[in-house]
Write a protein that holds these residues in place. Structure first.
Motif, short mmCIF file in Angstrom:
data_model
loop_
_atom_site.label_atom_id
_atom_site.label_comp_id
_atom_site.label_asym_id
_atom_site.label_seq_id
_atom_site.Cartn_x
_atom_site.Cartn_y
_atom_site.Cartn_z
N HIS A 64 38.04 30.71 47.52
CA HIS A 64 38.31 31.54 48.77
C HIS A 64 37.45 32.96 48.78
N ILE A 65 37.15 33.40 49.87
CA ILE A 65 36.15 34.34 50.12
C ILE A 65 36.60 35.88 49.79
N THR A 66 38.17 35.89 49.38
CA THR A 66 38.57 37.17 48.90
C THR A 66 39.43 37.08 47.59
N ALA A 67 38.54 36.16 46.88
CA ALA A 67 38.90 36.26 45.51
C ALA A 67 37.66 36.06 44.40
N SER A 68 37.96 36.36 43.44
CA SER A 68 36.71 36.33 42.35
C SER A 68 37.26 35.55 41.25
N VAL A 69 36.09 34.98 40.41
CA VAL A 69 36.38 34.61 38.99
C VAL A 69 35.16 35.38 38.21
N PHE A 70 35.53 35.99 37.11
CA PHE A 70 34.49 36.78 36.31
C PHE A 70 35.02 36.87 34.85
N ILE A 71 34.05 37.24 34.05
CA ILE A 71 34.23 37.24 32.62
C ILE A 71 33.94 38.70 32.17
N ASN A 72 35.19 39.28 31.40
CA ASN A 72 35.23 40.60 30.86
C ASN A 72 36.09 40.62 29.91
N ASP A 73 36.57 41.99 29.59
CA ASP A 73 37.44 42.03 28.39
C ASP A 73 39.00 42.05 28.74
N ASP A 74 39.75 41.46 28.26
CA ASP A 74 41.34 41.68 28.49
C ASP A 74 41.83 42.84 27.95
N GLU A 75 41.76 43.78 28.67
CA GLU A 75 42.23 45.14 28.22
C GLU A 75 42.68 46.03 29.53
N SER A 76 44.02 46.15 29.43
CA SER A 76 44.71 46.68 30.62
C SER A 76 44.20 48.02 31.27
N LEU A 82 34.97 42.50 50.49
CA LEU A 82 33.81 43.34 49.70
C LEU A 82 34.09 43.46 48.03
N LYS A 83 35.29 43.68 47.83
CA LYS A 83 35.89 43.60 46.44
C LYS A 83 35.34 42.09 45.80
N ARG A 84 35.55 41.19 46.34
CA ARG A 84 35.15 39.98 45.71
C ARG A 84 33.65 39.81 45.81
N GLN A 85 32.84 40.45 46.53
CA GLN A 85 31.33 40.50 46.50
C GLN A 85 30.79 40.90 45.46
N VAL A 86 31.53 42.04 44.95
CA VAL A 86 31.16 42.97 43.89
C VAL A 86 31.49 42.36 42.44
N MET A 87 32.80 41.72 42.63
CA MET A 87 33.21 40.94 41.29
C MET A 87 32.80 39.62 41.07
N GLY A 88 32.06 39.04 42.10
CA GLY A 88 31.50 37.67 41.91
C GLY A 88 32.31 36.63 42.26
N GLY A 115 40.39 37.00 39.97
CA GLY A 115 40.43 38.22 40.42
C GLY A 115 40.92 38.00 41.99
N GLU A 116 42.23 38.47 42.28
CA GLU A 116 42.81 38.48 43.69
C GLU A 116 42.75 39.55 44.34
N PHE A 117 42.26 39.57 45.60
CA PHE A 117 42.12 40.85 46.52
C PHE A 117 42.90 40.70 47.69
N ASP A 118 43.49 39.54 47.90
CA ASP A 118 44.23 39.52 49.40
C ASP A 118 45.24 38.31 48.77
N GLY A 119 46.18 38.78 48.07
CA GLY A 119 47.12 37.71 47.38
C GLY A 119 48.27 37.52 48.73
N ARG A 120 49.48 36.94 47.91
CA ARG A 120 50.68 36.71 48.53
C ARG A 120 50.52 35.51 49.34
N ARG A 121 49.61 34.61 48.88
CA ARG A 121 49.46 33.08 49.55
C ARG A 121 48.66 32.21 48.62
N LYS A 122 48.76 31.00 48.71
CA LYS A 122 48.41 30.01 47.74
C LYS A 122 46.67 29.83 47.88
#
Ligand code: ZN
Length: 138
Positions: free
Chosen positions: A45-57, A92-98, A121-128
């Motif tokens: 989806h073009i409003t979500a990302s997959v990225f690698i980084n640290d699991d730190e809140s 836009l957020k998805r584009q930055v996060m990849g 990374g979800e930027f427009d959730g509340r749907r499948k």
């Protein structure tokens, strides 16, 4: 060469979230039986990302604040894309996060550095929404 494909589904209850999917990818890897190769993980989806980084809140909070400064959700009227929808900031957020990550598979494991974790990374959730996992190798 072996090839494996699976879709992971998410239905995030909030507009934005970061979800650690590393264990799900490790499960896919185990199921694939592939010991040496590559794994591709991409948001479908073009409003979500997959990225690698640290699991730190704290870092996740920082990412969210930083993305909100770059592309604030409100006011939604500031974006030309928002005709009949309100998710321009999410694009836009998805584009930055990849869109995706590719990781090496060595001896049946994700060949990661010490702090690397995989996130949805979800930027427009509340749907499948879906993430594609494709693993190729031997
Ligand atoms: Zn849109």
């Amino acid at each position: 060469m072996k090839s494996y494909r699976r879709e992971l589904w998410f239905n995030v209850p909030t507009r934005r979230a970061f979800i650690n999917i590393t264990s799900q990818i490790e499960e896919c890897l185990k199921e694939s039986g592939i010991k040496e190769g590559l794994v591709l993980i991409n948001a479908m989806h073009i409003t979500a990302s997959v990225f690698i980084n640290d699991d730190e809140s704290g870092l996740h909070h920082d990412f969210d604040k930083w993305l909100e400064r770059l592309a604030p959700h409100e006011p939604v009227s500031q974006y030309r894309h928002n005709v009949g929808e309100d998710n321009a900031d999410a694009h836009l957020k998805r584009q930055v996060m990849g869109r995706e990550v590719v990781a090496a598979v060595t001896e049946g494991k994700l060949d990661f550095g010490p702090w690397e974790q995989i996130f949805y990374g979800e930027f427009d959730g509340r749907r499948k929404k879906r993430v594609l996992v494709k693993i190729i190798g031997e």
